[in-house]
Every structure is written in C-alpha cells, then in structure tokens.
Design a protein around this motif. Sequence first.
Motif, PDB file in Angstrom:
ATOM      1  N   ILE A  51       0.838  -1.208   0.000  1.00  0.00           N
ATOM      2  CA  ILE A  51       0.000   0.000   0.000  1.00  0.00           C
ATOM      3  C   ILE A  51       0.866   1.248   0.000  1.00  0.00           C
ATOM      4  N   HIS A  52       1.912   1.244   0.824  1.00  0.00           N
ATOM      5  CA  HIS A  52       2.796   2.405   0.913  1.00  0.00           C
ATOM      6  C   HIS A  52       3.466   2.692  -0.428  1.00  0.00           C
ATOM      7  N   ALA A  53       3.784   1.654  -1.179  1.00  0.00           N
ATOM      8  CA  ALA A  53       4.450   1.822  -2.466  1.00  0.00           C
ATOM      9  C   ALA A  53       3.500   2.354  -3.540  1.00  0.00           C
ATOM     10  N   LYS A  54       2.215   2.003  -3.449  1.00  0.00           N
ATOM     11  CA  LYS A  54       1.270   2.324  -4.512  1.00  0.00           C
ATOM     12  C   LYS A  54       0.463   3.597  -4.265  1.00  0.00           C
ATOM     13  N   GLN A  55       0.275   3.976  -3.005  1.00  0.00           N
ATOM     14  CA  GLN A  55      -0.579   5.114  -2.690  1.00  0.00           C
ATOM     15  C   GLN A  55       0.220   6.229  -2.032  1.00  0.00           C
ATOM     16  N   HIS A  56      -0.343   7.445  -2.101  1.00  0.00           N
ATOM     17  CA  HIS A  56       0.269   8.551  -1.366  1.00  0.00           C
ATOM     18  C   HIS A  56      -0.156   8.451   0.093  1.00  0.00           C
ATOM     19  N   ILE A  57       0.806   8.259   0.964  1.00  0.00           N
ATOM     20  CA  ILE A  57       0.549   8.136   2.395  1.00  0.00           C
ATOM     21  C   ILE A  57       1.269   9.272   3.115  1.00  0.00           C
ATOM     22  N   ASP A  58       0.527  10.013   3.948  1.00  0.00           N
ATOM     23  CA  ASP A  58       1.120  11.146   4.664  1.00  0.00           C
ATOM     24  C   ASP A  58       1.735  10.735   5.997  1.00  0.00           C
ATOM     25  N   LEU A  59       1.242   9.651   6.575  1.00  0.00           N
ATOM     26  CA  LEU A  59       1.777   9.170   7.852  1.00  0.00           C
ATOM     27  C   LEU A  59       1.357   7.724   8.045  1.00  0.00           C
ATOM     28  N   VAL A  60       2.221   6.943   8.694  1.00  0.00           N
ATOM     29  CA  VAL A  60       1.934   5.530   8.963  1.00  0.00           C
ATOM     30  C   VAL A  60       1.863   5.308  10.463  1.00  0.00           C
ATOM     31  N   GLU A  73      10.653  -4.621  10.313  1.00  0.00           N
ATOM     32  CA  GLU A  73      10.972  -4.907   8.907  1.00  0.00           C
ATOM     33  C   GLU A  73      10.239  -3.938   7.978  1.00  0.00           C
ATOM     34  N   VAL A  74       8.992  -3.642   8.299  1.00  0.00           N
ATOM     35  CA  VAL A  74       8.225  -2.693   7.494  1.00  0.00           C
ATOM     36  C   VAL A  74       8.852  -1.302   7.562  1.00  0.00           C
ATOM     37  N   LEU A  75       9.227  -0.885   8.769  1.00  0.00           N
ATOM     38  CA  LEU A  75       9.850   0.433   8.952  1.00  0.00           C
ATOM     39  C   LEU A  75      11.149   0.537   8.162  1.00  0.00           C
ATOM     40  N   ASN A  76      11.978  -0.499   8.229  1.00  0.00           N
ATOM     41  CA  ASN A  76      13.230  -0.507   7.461  1.00  0.00           C
ATOM     42  C   ASN A  76      12.961  -0.370   5.972  1.00  0.00           C
ATOM     43  N   HIS A  77      11.947  -1.070   5.490  1.00  0.00           N
ATOM     44  CA  HIS A  77      11.607  -1.030   4.063  1.00  0.00           C
ATOM     45  C   HIS A  77      11.133   0.363   3.668  1.00  0.00           C
ATOM     46  N   ILE A  78      10.293   0.985   4.496  1.00  0.00           N
ATOM     47  CA  ILE A  78       9.810   2.341   4.213  1.00  0.00           C
ATOM     48  C   ILE A  78      10.971   3.312   4.137  1.00  0.00           C
ATOM     49  N   ARG A  79      11.905   3.200   5.081  1.00  0.00           N
ATOM     50  CA  ARG A  79      13.030   4.134   5.146  1.00  0.00           C
ATOM     51  C   ARG A  79      14.012   3.966   3.978  1.00  0.00           C
ATOM     52  N   GLN A  80      13.936   2.857   3.278  1.00  0.00           N
ATOM     53  CA  GLN A  80      14.802   2.671   2.118  1.00  0.00           C
ATOM     54  C   GLN A  80      14.316   3.472   0.914  1.00  0.00           C
ATOM     55  N   SER A  81      13.060   3.903   0.954  1.00  0.00           N
ATOM     56  CA  SER A  81      12.511   4.588  -0.213  1.00  0.00           C
ATOM     57  C   SER A  81      11.977   5.984   0.075  1.00  0.00           C
ATOM     58  N   LYS A  82      11.368   6.186   1.251  1.00  0.00           N
ATOM     59  CA  LYS A  82      10.721   7.464   1.530  1.00  0.00           C
ATOM     60  C   LYS A  82      10.939   7.868   2.988  1.00  0.00           C
TER      61      LYS A  82
END
Length: 243
Positions: A51-60, A73-82
């Motif tokens: 979802i984070h990769a496909k949609q505009h998300i302002d906060l998780v 693991e999710v946090l690490n993945h998010i921080r690799q891109s945005k």
Amino acid sequence: MGNNFFSSAQVSKQILVVEDDYDIGDIVDNYLKKNGFQVVRATNGKQAIEIHAKQHIDLVILDVKLPILNGWEVLNHIRQSKQTPVIMLTALDQEIDKVTALRIGADDFVVKPFNPNEIIARVEAVLRRSMFSSQSKAQIITFRSIEINTETLSVYIVEENSKILLNLTLTEFKIITLMSQAPYKVFTRSELMNHCLPDGDALERTVDSHISKLRRKLEDHHQTNLLINVRGVGYRLGQNDEK
C-alpha cells in the motif's frame, strides 16, 4: 478533539493504519476519521509495504507485532525509499523498545494500551513538524562534503563525481541540519532533544542513540570525525582545528 491548525488541511491527509488486531484498528480508524483524516488499513507487514508503495501516504501508524513481516521490517523497508512519518505502536512498555523504535527510524511511538486521543495528538504533532519543514523556504546548507536541502528534507554526500543521498530519519535530518548551521558549536543533549526529538521523548540518552546511528551513516560514506562527542557536555559538528 481536533486541532484548529489542521481543521482545513487534515481532510486531505491520508493515514495508513497497520494493525492486525481488528478491534484496535477499528478504534484508531474511527478516531482518525472523526478528526478529519482519511484512513487506509493493512493487517500484515507485506500488505503495508504494498500500500505504501502504490498510494500517497502522509503518515503511517505501525504496530510492531505483525504477521508475515513485523513492524521493524516494514519500517526498514519504508526508510529505504521514503521519509514518510511513522508512529510505532508497541505493547512493550520498555525503554529498550522505545529506543529501538527511534533508532531504526520511527518519528514517534505510542505504548499500548493507549488513549485514542493520544494517537490523534501524536499524529497532529508529527504532521505539524513535517508540514512546517516542507513549507519552509528552500535553503541549501553545506559543510565539508555534506549538502542539505531544507525544502526536500534531503542530505547528500557530494564527492568529485557523485552526489549520494543519505537515508536519514526525520530526527537525524533535524540533528544534522541544526548542527550544520553552527559548525564547531557544542550542542548539549538538552538542546538537541528540545529541537530535534519527538514530542514526549524526554530521555536525554536517547540523543546518543540518534547521534550514533547518524554517525554510522556518515562513516559508511567515508565522512569521519564529523560528529564529535564532547565528554560531559554533548556534541559538535567538526573539529575546532578545521576553522
């Protein structure tokens, strides 16, 4: 609840709630919507990343214990891109868990069980910091090989034939930006905490964790002897003899 500051703007803010407990997820969902936010839901780590990769998300809002991929693991993945702001939810009321959340790249954390109004307050505070940063006039700050863009919240290592983007958390960005505006000045832990750490994080020693993580990221790109520990006081950027 609802803060007047966000009354007209937050309706367009989309929050990704990642929680496998449907009851907790529903509570967070309902309170966010009551306060004018849009909400997207995920119940496992893999779904959250998609979802984070496909949609505009302002906060998780991200639970730690999730199926398939856990919150770290999710946090690490998010921080690799945005640099999307992330608030962690954890059932472990332990200091080590809080420090881990901030060290890995969370912008804030909430311990279960929580008052839903606390979630709203944390969301608004994190978005407020992010909004002020993004609306500020673009400014390029440089120190040695470091280049900081305060509009895009980006930090680069500039070398002769390359420009490398550093993967920093919002807190790490705020620390390096603050210190780069006054190189060689010794910042106390209290100063760094008050200017750069999430609201409610009153542990001065947490500053050490952020500094350590930031220093490792700089050293990974051969930027050594930048963040200097001044024993008993705090930290400074650069050596005095560089002036």
